[in-house]
Design a protein around this motif. Structure first.
Motif, PDB file in Angstrom:
ATOM      1  N   ASP A 141       0.819  -1.224   0.000  1.00 55.16           N
ATOM      2  CA  ASP A 141       0.000   0.000   0.000  1.00 55.16           C
ATOM      3  C   ASP A 141       0.846   1.264   0.000  1.00 55.16           C
ATOM      4  OD1 ASP A 141      -2.472  -1.181  -0.132  1.00 55.16           O
ATOM      5  OD2 ASP A 141      -2.784  -1.223   2.035  1.00 55.16           O
ATOM      6  N   SER A 142       2.097   1.151   0.453  1.00 52.73           N
ATOM      7  CA  SER A 142       2.961   2.341   0.529  1.00 52.73           C
ATOM      8  C   SER A 142       3.507   2.722  -0.862  1.00 52.73           C
ATOM      9  CB  SER A 142       4.131   2.091   1.484  1.00 52.73           C
ATOM     10  OG  SER A 142       5.107   1.272   0.862  1.00 52.73           O
ATOM     11  N   VAL A 143       3.332   1.809  -1.820  1.00 58.57           N
ATOM     12  CA  VAL A 143       3.864   2.065  -3.167  1.00 58.57           C
ATOM     13  C   VAL A 143       2.853   2.918  -3.955  1.00 58.57           C
ATOM     14  CG1 VAL A 143       4.553   0.950  -5.339  1.00 58.57           C
ATOM     15  CG2 VAL A 143       5.173  -0.094  -3.137  1.00 58.57           C
ATOM     16  N   ASP A 144       3.347   3.926  -4.638  1.00 57.51           N
ATOM     17  CA  ASP A 144       2.486   4.777  -5.476  1.00 57.51           C
ATOM     18  C   ASP A 144       1.726   3.890  -6.469  1.00 57.51           C
ATOM     19  OD1 ASP A 144       1.505   6.478  -7.495  1.00 57.51           O
ATOM     20  OD2 ASP A 144       3.056   7.968  -7.048  1.00 57.51           O
ATOM     21  N   PRO A 145       0.379   3.998  -6.499  1.00 57.31           N
ATOM     22  CA  PRO A 145      -0.412   3.086  -7.358  1.00 57.31           C
ATOM     23  C   PRO A 145      -0.069   3.159  -8.841  1.00 57.31           C
ATOM     24  CG  PRO A 145      -1.853   4.620  -6.136  1.00 57.31           C
ATOM     25  CD  PRO A 145      -0.454   4.922  -5.709  1.00 57.31           C
ATOM     26  N   VAL A 146       0.637   4.171  -9.278  1.00 56.94           N
ATOM     27  CA  VAL A 146       0.971   4.206 -10.717  1.00 56.94           C
ATOM     28  C   VAL A 146       2.023   3.157 -11.064  1.00 56.94           C
ATOM     29  CG1 VAL A 146       0.374   6.649 -10.990  1.00 56.94           C
ATOM     30  CG2 VAL A 146       2.749   6.028 -10.550  1.00 56.94           C
ATOM     31  N   PHE A 147       2.764   2.679 -10.055  1.00 59.24           N
ATOM     32  CA  PHE A 147       3.830   1.716 -10.348  1.00 59.24           C
ATOM     33  C   PHE A 147       3.368   0.273 -10.138  1.00 59.24           C
ATOM     34  CE2 PHE A 147       6.246   5.482  -8.754  1.00 59.24           C
ATOM     35  CZ  PHE A 147       6.750   5.844  -9.990  1.00 59.24           C
ATOM     36  N   PRO A 148       3.655  -0.624 -11.101  1.00 61.86           N
ATOM     37  CA  PRO A 148       3.358  -2.045 -10.860  1.00 61.86           C
ATOM     38  C   PRO A 148       4.353  -2.616  -9.843  1.00 61.86           C
ATOM     39  CG  PRO A 148       4.448  -1.761 -12.987  1.00 61.86           C
ATOM     40  CD  PRO A 148       4.262  -0.382 -12.421  1.00 61.86           C
ATOM     41  N   ILE A 149       3.922  -3.647  -9.132  1.00 66.55           N
ATOM     42  CA  ILE A 149       4.766  -4.269  -8.091  1.00 66.55           C
ATOM     43  C   ILE A 149       5.091  -5.695  -8.507  1.00 66.55           C
ATOM     44  CG2 ILE A 149       4.762  -5.109  -5.685  1.00 66.55           C
ATOM     45  CD1 ILE A 149       2.910  -2.763  -4.975  1.00 66.55           C
ATOM     46  N   PHE A 150       6.323  -6.109  -8.209  1.00 65.06           N
ATOM     47  CA  PHE A 150       6.695  -7.524  -8.361  1.00 65.06           C
ATOM     48  C   PHE A 150       7.110  -8.027  -6.993  1.00 65.06           C
ATOM     49  CE2 PHE A 150       9.866 -10.871  -9.163  1.00 65.06           C
ATOM     50  CZ  PHE A 150       9.061 -11.768  -9.853  1.00 65.06           C
ATOM     51  N   MET A 151       6.434  -9.094  -6.522  1.00 67.26           N
ATOM     52  CA  MET A 151       6.774  -9.642  -5.200  1.00 67.26           C
ATOM     53  C   MET A 151       7.531 -10.960  -5.349  1.00 67.26           C
ATOM     54  SD  MET A 151       3.468  -8.851  -2.776  1.00 67.26           S
ATOM     55  CE  MET A 151       4.258  -9.364  -1.252  1.00 67.26           C
ATOM     56  N   THR A 152       8.521 -11.139  -4.488  1.00 64.13           N
ATOM     57  CA  THR A 152       9.304 -12.367  -4.530  1.00 64.13           C
ATOM     58  C   THR A 152       9.721 -12.764  -3.115  1.00 64.13           C
ATOM     59  OG1 THR A 152      11.219 -13.399  -5.563  1.00 64.13           O
ATOM     60  CG2 THR A 152      11.503 -11.131  -4.915  1.00 64.13           C
ATOM     61  N   PRO A 153       9.975 -14.051  -2.797  1.00 60.92           N
ATOM     62  CA  PRO A 153       9.773 -15.207  -3.670  1.00 60.92           C
ATOM     63  C   PRO A 153       8.440 -15.921  -3.433  1.00 60.92           C
ATOM     64  CG  PRO A 153      11.200 -15.802  -1.830  1.00 60.92           C
ATOM     65  CD  PRO A 153      10.750 -14.391  -1.598  1.00 60.92           C
ATOM     66  N   ASP A 154       7.632 -15.506  -2.449  1.00 61.28           N
ATOM     67  CA  ASP A 154       6.517 -16.361  -2.029  1.00 61.28           C
ATOM     68  C   ASP A 154       5.219 -16.065  -2.785  1.00 61.28           C
ATOM     69  OD1 ASP A 154       4.869 -18.107  -0.763  1.00 61.28           O
ATOM     70  OD2 ASP A 154       4.906 -17.134   1.197  1.00 61.28           O
ATOM     71  N   ARG A 155       4.807 -16.991  -3.622  1.00 52.74           N
ATOM     72  CA  ARG A 155       3.568 -16.807  -4.394  1.00 52.74           C
ATOM     73  C   ARG A 155       2.336 -16.738  -3.478  1.00 52.74           C
ATOM     74  NH1 ARG A 155       4.029 -22.927  -6.647  1.00 52.74           N
ATOM     75  NH2 ARG A 155       2.968 -23.963  -4.910  1.00 52.74           N
ATOM     76  N   ASN A 156       2.377 -17.450  -2.351  1.00 54.63           N
ATOM     77  CA  ASN A 156       1.197 -17.451  -1.474  1.00 54.63           C
ATOM     78  C   ASN A 156       1.057 -16.112  -0.747  1.00 54.63           C
ATOM     79  OD1 ASN A 156       0.539 -20.052  -2.219  1.00 54.63           O
ATOM     80  ND2 ASN A 156       1.700 -20.992  -0.541  1.00 54.63           N
ATOM     81  N   LEU A 157       2.174 -15.581  -0.249  1.00 53.24           N
ATOM     82  CA  LEU A 157       2.136 -14.260   0.396  1.00 53.24           C
ATOM     83  C   LEU A 157       1.712 -13.205  -0.631  1.00 53.24           C
ATOM     84  CD1 LEU A 157       2.768 -12.549   2.977  1.00 53.24           C
ATOM     85  CD2 LEU A 157       5.036 -12.185   2.008  1.00 53.24           C
ATOM     86  N   ALA A 158       2.199 -13.344  -1.865  1.00 53.17           N
ATOM     87  CA  ALA A 158       1.843 -12.379  -2.913  1.00 53.17           C
ATOM     88  C   ALA A 158       0.340 -12.436  -3.198  1.00 53.17           C
ATOM     89  CB  ALA A 158       2.642 -12.678  -4.178  1.00 53.17           C
ATOM     90  N   GLN A 159      -0.202 -13.640  -3.295  1.00 55.20           N
ATOM     91  CA  GLN A 159      -1.644 -13.757  -3.594  1.00 55.20           C
ATOM     92  C   GLN A 159      -2.491 -13.229  -2.432  1.00 55.20           C
ATOM     93  OE1 GLN A 159      -2.800 -17.484  -5.963  1.00 55.20           O
ATOM     94  NE2 GLN A 159      -0.702 -17.929  -5.370  1.00 55.20           N
ATOM     95  N   TYR A 160      -2.003 -13.448  -1.224  1.00 54.63           N
ATOM     96  CA  TYR A 160      -2.701 -12.896  -0.052  1.00 54.63           C
ATOM     97  C   TYR A 160      -2.691 -11.363  -0.125  1.00 54.63           C
ATOM     98  CZ  TYR A 160      -3.373 -11.316   4.721  1.00 54.63           C
ATOM     99  OH  TYR A 160      -3.825 -10.636   5.828  1.00 54.63           O
ATOM    100  N   THR A 161      -1.519 -10.804  -0.488  1.00 55.18           N
ATOM    101  CA  THR A 161      -1.393  -9.338  -0.564  1.00 55.18           C
ATOM    102  C   THR A 161      -2.324  -8.785  -1.647  1.00 55.18           C
ATOM    103  OG1 THR A 161       0.912  -9.633   0.104  1.00 55.18           O
ATOM    104  CG2 THR A 161       0.310  -7.457  -0.717  1.00 55.18           C
ATOM    105  N   ILE A 162      -2.365  -9.474  -2.787  1.00 53.78           N
ATOM    106  CA  ILE A 162      -3.228  -9.037  -3.899  1.00 53.78           C
ATOM    107  C   ILE A 162      -4.686  -8.922  -3.427  1.00 53.78           C
ATOM    108  CG2 ILE A 162      -4.241  -9.844  -6.096  1.00 53.78           C
ATOM    109  CD1 ILE A 162      -1.370 -10.948  -6.752  1.00 53.78           C
ATOM    110  N   LYS A 163      -5.092  -9.841  -2.579  1.00 49.26           N
ATOM    111  CA  LYS A 163      -6.478  -9.835  -2.081  1.00 49.26           C
ATOM    112  C   LYS A 163      -6.783  -8.640  -1.197  1.00 49.26           C
ATOM    113  CE  LYS A 163      -8.933 -13.953  -2.104  1.00 49.26           C
ATOM    114  NZ  LYS A 163      -9.619 -15.018  -1.414  1.00 49.26           N
ATOM    115  N   HIS A 164      -5.715  -8.072  -0.595  1.00 49.07           N
ATOM    116  CA  HIS A 164      -5.942  -7.025   0.405  1.00 49.07           C
ATOM    117  C   HIS A 164      -5.425  -5.652  -0.007  1.00 49.07           C
ATOM    118  CE1 HIS A 164      -6.565 -10.724   2.636  1.00 49.07           C
ATOM    119  NE2 HIS A 164      -7.415 -10.001   3.341  1.00 49.07           N
TER     120      HIS A 164
END
Ligand code: 13P
Ligand code: SF4
Length: 306
Positions: A141-164
């Motif tokens: 949430d701290s990232v400016d929404p104009v920028f895309p984010i790449f999360m690594t390495p955990d796909r499950n944590l990333a999918q959880y974050t995407i939901k919230h």
């Protein structure tokens, strides 16, 4: 032969810690006898914060390699000791700095890389921000929404974050072998066996498991939740080492593992004998090379500032 009973070893360690002006930090998954003599136990975020704040000259890290590296990144003037040289995190081994560099070349220039703290220092050095299981959503949430984010390495944590979050996130296909092994079927089975219990799961679990959870929390988040809850029964969807601090802090409450096989072998490698030896020999020192440390520290500092 000396007295190698648990209490004798614990006394020897505590004495040496004082003598060496050392602090013992232990992760919530560590063996009970190690947690019991730690100056501080916590999740990855708590432990990084403690490492950055301590006045001690030596930090003995009872955890896994990336945790000791994070302490070295934050405290270059302190000696950081990891009692077992090959206590690693298999998930951290799922992406290298070279792989991340290649991925960055393939992506848009303006992508913001958020690395889970469960990564090597070299991977952190290639990242814009760090996060832990306790603050991944906040960091995104701290990232400016104009920028895309790449999360690594955990796909499950990333999918959880995407939901919230409403940020646009893509991710690496890594996972924790132990959390990822908790199946939806097993979660349903244990919920059926304890219908009145609160099911708490770690965000490293699969999305289908998290859908069944009442609460998704970091390890320290689970400890705080159980302490403040009026409920008496809890199902714990994370590494079983956490059952020790949970039961110790909450007599009268019951904690059931979501799956008793969720045991991180690397987290269990450190015992009292190894911890004592580390203090006697002042080995194994974990020291992140300065050029990597400076770049990795920016990502960790940005997280700590949030
Ligand atoms: P926590 O930061 O929630 O303690 O998690 C660390 C970890 O390694 C989980 O598997
Ligand atoms: Fe790594 Fe999983 Fe072990 Fe945590 S439990 S240290 S993520 S392998």
């Amino acid at each position: 032969m000396g007295d190698n009973s648990i209490s004798a070893l614990q006394d020897k360690i505590r004495n040496l810690l004082d003598k060496r002006n050392a602090i013992l930090l232990a992760h919530n998954y560590q063996r009970p006898e190690v947690q019991d003599i730690a100056d501080f136990c916590g999740d990855s975020l708590d432990l990084s914060m403690k490492a950055s704040e301590t006045d001690a000259e030596v930090i003995v890290f009872c955890g896994v390699y990336f945790m000791a590296e994070t302490a070295s990144i934050l405290c270059p003037d302190k000696k950081v000791l990891l009692p077992i040289s090959d206590a690693g995190c298999p998930m951290a081994g799922m992406i290298s700095a070279g792989q991340l560099r290649k991925k960055k070349e393939e992506m848009q220039d303006d992508v913001v890389v958020i690395s889970y703290v469960n990564t090597t220092a070299e991977v952190k050095a290639e990242s814009d921000l760090c996060c832990t299981s306790a603050n991944a959503v906040k960091v995104a949430d701290s990232v400016d929404p104009v920028f895309p984010i790449f999360m690594t390495p955990d796909r499950n944590l990333a999918q959880y974050t995407i939901k919230h979050t409403d940020r646009k996130i893509s991710y690496w296909d890594g996972y924790c072998p132990f959390h990822n092994n908790l199946t939806v079927e097993q979660a349903k089975k244990v919920k059926n066996a304890h219908p009145g219990a609160v099911f708490m799961a770690h965000p490293e679990c699969q999305p289908g498991v998290l859908e069944l959870a009442d609460e998704t929390k970091s390890t320290s988040g689970m400890i705080a939740y159980a302490a403040n809850s009026d409920q008496r029964e809890f199902i714990i969807g994370t590494e079983t080492g956490i059952l020790h601090p949970l039961s110790k802090a909450n007599p009268g409450k019951q904690f059931f593992p979501a799956d008793p096989n969720m045991i991180c072998t690397d987290m269990k490698k450190t015992g009292l004998i190894e911890t004592l030896k580390a203090l006697e020999t002042m080995q194994l020192e974990v020291k992140v090379p300065e050029d990597i440390r400076i770049r990795a520290k920016q990502a960790v500092d940005r997280m700590l500032a949030i």
